[in-house]
Design a protein around this motif. Structure first.
Motif, PDB file in Angstrom:
ATOM      1  N   LEU A 271       0.952  -1.240   0.009  1.00 48.23           N
ATOM      2  CA  LEU A 271       0.011  -0.118   0.114  1.00 48.23           C
ATOM      3  C   LEU A 271       0.755   1.180  -0.083  1.00 48.23           C
ATOM      4  O   LEU A 271       1.759   1.443   0.629  1.00 48.23           O
ATOM      5  N   GLY A 272       0.659   2.322  -0.641  1.00 48.09           N
ATOM      6  CA  GLY A 272       1.235   3.519  -0.773  1.00 48.09           C
ATOM      7  C   GLY A 272       0.035   4.595  -0.586  1.00 48.09           C
ATOM      8  O   GLY A 272      -1.063   4.127  -0.339  1.00 48.09           O
ATOM      9  N   ASP A 273       0.219   5.882  -0.644  1.00 45.22           N
ATOM     10  CA  ASP A 273      -0.756   6.874  -0.778  1.00 45.22           C
ATOM     11  C   ASP A 273      -1.532   7.046  -1.695  1.00 45.22           C
ATOM     12  O   ASP A 273      -2.682   7.081  -1.658  1.00 45.22           O
ATOM     13  N   LYS A 274      -1.163   7.081  -2.930  1.00 41.47           N
ATOM     14  CA  LYS A 274      -1.762   7.232  -4.274  1.00 41.47           C
ATOM     15  C   LYS A 274      -2.184   5.719  -4.941  1.00 41.47           C
ATOM     16  O   LYS A 274      -2.997   5.770  -5.459  1.00 41.47           O
ATOM     17  N   VAL A 275      -1.261   4.765  -4.816  1.00 42.51           N
ATOM     18  CA  VAL A 275      -1.304   3.575  -5.381  1.00 42.51           C
ATOM     19  C   VAL A 275      -1.355   2.167  -4.342  1.00 42.51           C
ATOM     20  O   VAL A 275      -0.709   2.624  -3.185  1.00 42.51           O
ATOM     21  N   TYR A 276      -1.860   1.258  -4.864  1.00 42.19           N
ATOM     22  CA  TYR A 276      -1.358   0.202  -4.132  1.00 42.19           C
ATOM     23  C   TYR A 276      -0.978  -0.934  -5.292  1.00 42.19           C
ATOM     24  O   TYR A 276      -1.338  -0.787  -6.442  1.00 42.19           O
ATOM     25  N   LEU A 277       0.034  -1.791  -5.067  1.00 44.15           N
ATOM     26  CA  LEU A 277       0.532  -2.863  -5.839  1.00 44.15           C
ATOM     27  C   LEU A 277      -0.198  -4.225  -5.523  1.00 44.15           C
ATOM     28  O   LEU A 277      -0.131  -4.468  -4.259  1.00 44.15           O
TER      29      LEU A 277
END
Length: 121
Positions: free
Chosen positions: A7-13
Motif C-alpha cells: 500500500l502507498g498513498d496514491k497507489v497499491y500494488l
C-alpha cells in the motif's frame, strides 16, 4: 481495493492477474507514446503473446511483477517489477510502465518505484 500486496498513498500494488491481460494493459503495448523507449511495442501486441509472457512470469522464481492500481478508482494504470533477480549478488532489474497516459507526471510512477525498491530491500 482488490487483493492489495503493498500500500502507498496514491497507489497499491498487487499481483498481476490473467484478466489484466485483456483489460487496458493490452493496448499499452500498441501505443507508441507508451512504448517509445521500450523494447515492448517493437512488434504488434497479441493476447497469445501476453498470455505466454504471463505464464512465464508467474512460474519464475527470479521475477516479481506487480500491477499498479490507483487507490481512488481501482484503475490498473501500469506495472512495475523486479526482473532477473540474482539471489547471490542481491541484484535485480527494475522495470516500470505507466500505460494510462492521464497518470503521467503526477507522481504515480515515482511512488510505485519507491514501494518496489523498499520491497526489494
Amino acid at each position: 481495493m482488490y487483493h492489495p500486496f503493498i500500500l502507498g498513498d496514491k497507489v497499491y500494488l498487487r499481483g498481476l492477474q490473467k484478466n489484466d491481460l485483456t483489460g487496458n494493459m493490452f493496448q499499452w503495448a500498441n501505443d507508441s507514446d507508451v512504448t517509445h523507449h521500450m523494447f515492448m511495442g517493437a512488434m504488434p501486441n497479441t493476447i497469445e503473446g501476453l498470455e505466454e509472457e504471463y505464464a512465464q512470469l508467474i512460474k519464475s522464481k527470479n521475477d516479481v511483477v506487480l500491477a499498479i492500481i490507483d487507490k481512488k478508482t481501482d484503475i490498473h494504470l501500469g506495472n512495475v517489477g523486479l526482473y532477473l533477480i540474482n539471489w547471490i549478488s542481491r541484484s535485480a532489474e527494475l522495470r516500470i510502465i505507466i500505460g494510462e497516459k492521464k497518470y503521467w507526471n503526477k507522481g504515480y510512477g515515482t511512488e510505485a518505484t519507491e514501494l518496489t525498491v523498499t520491497y526489494g530491500f
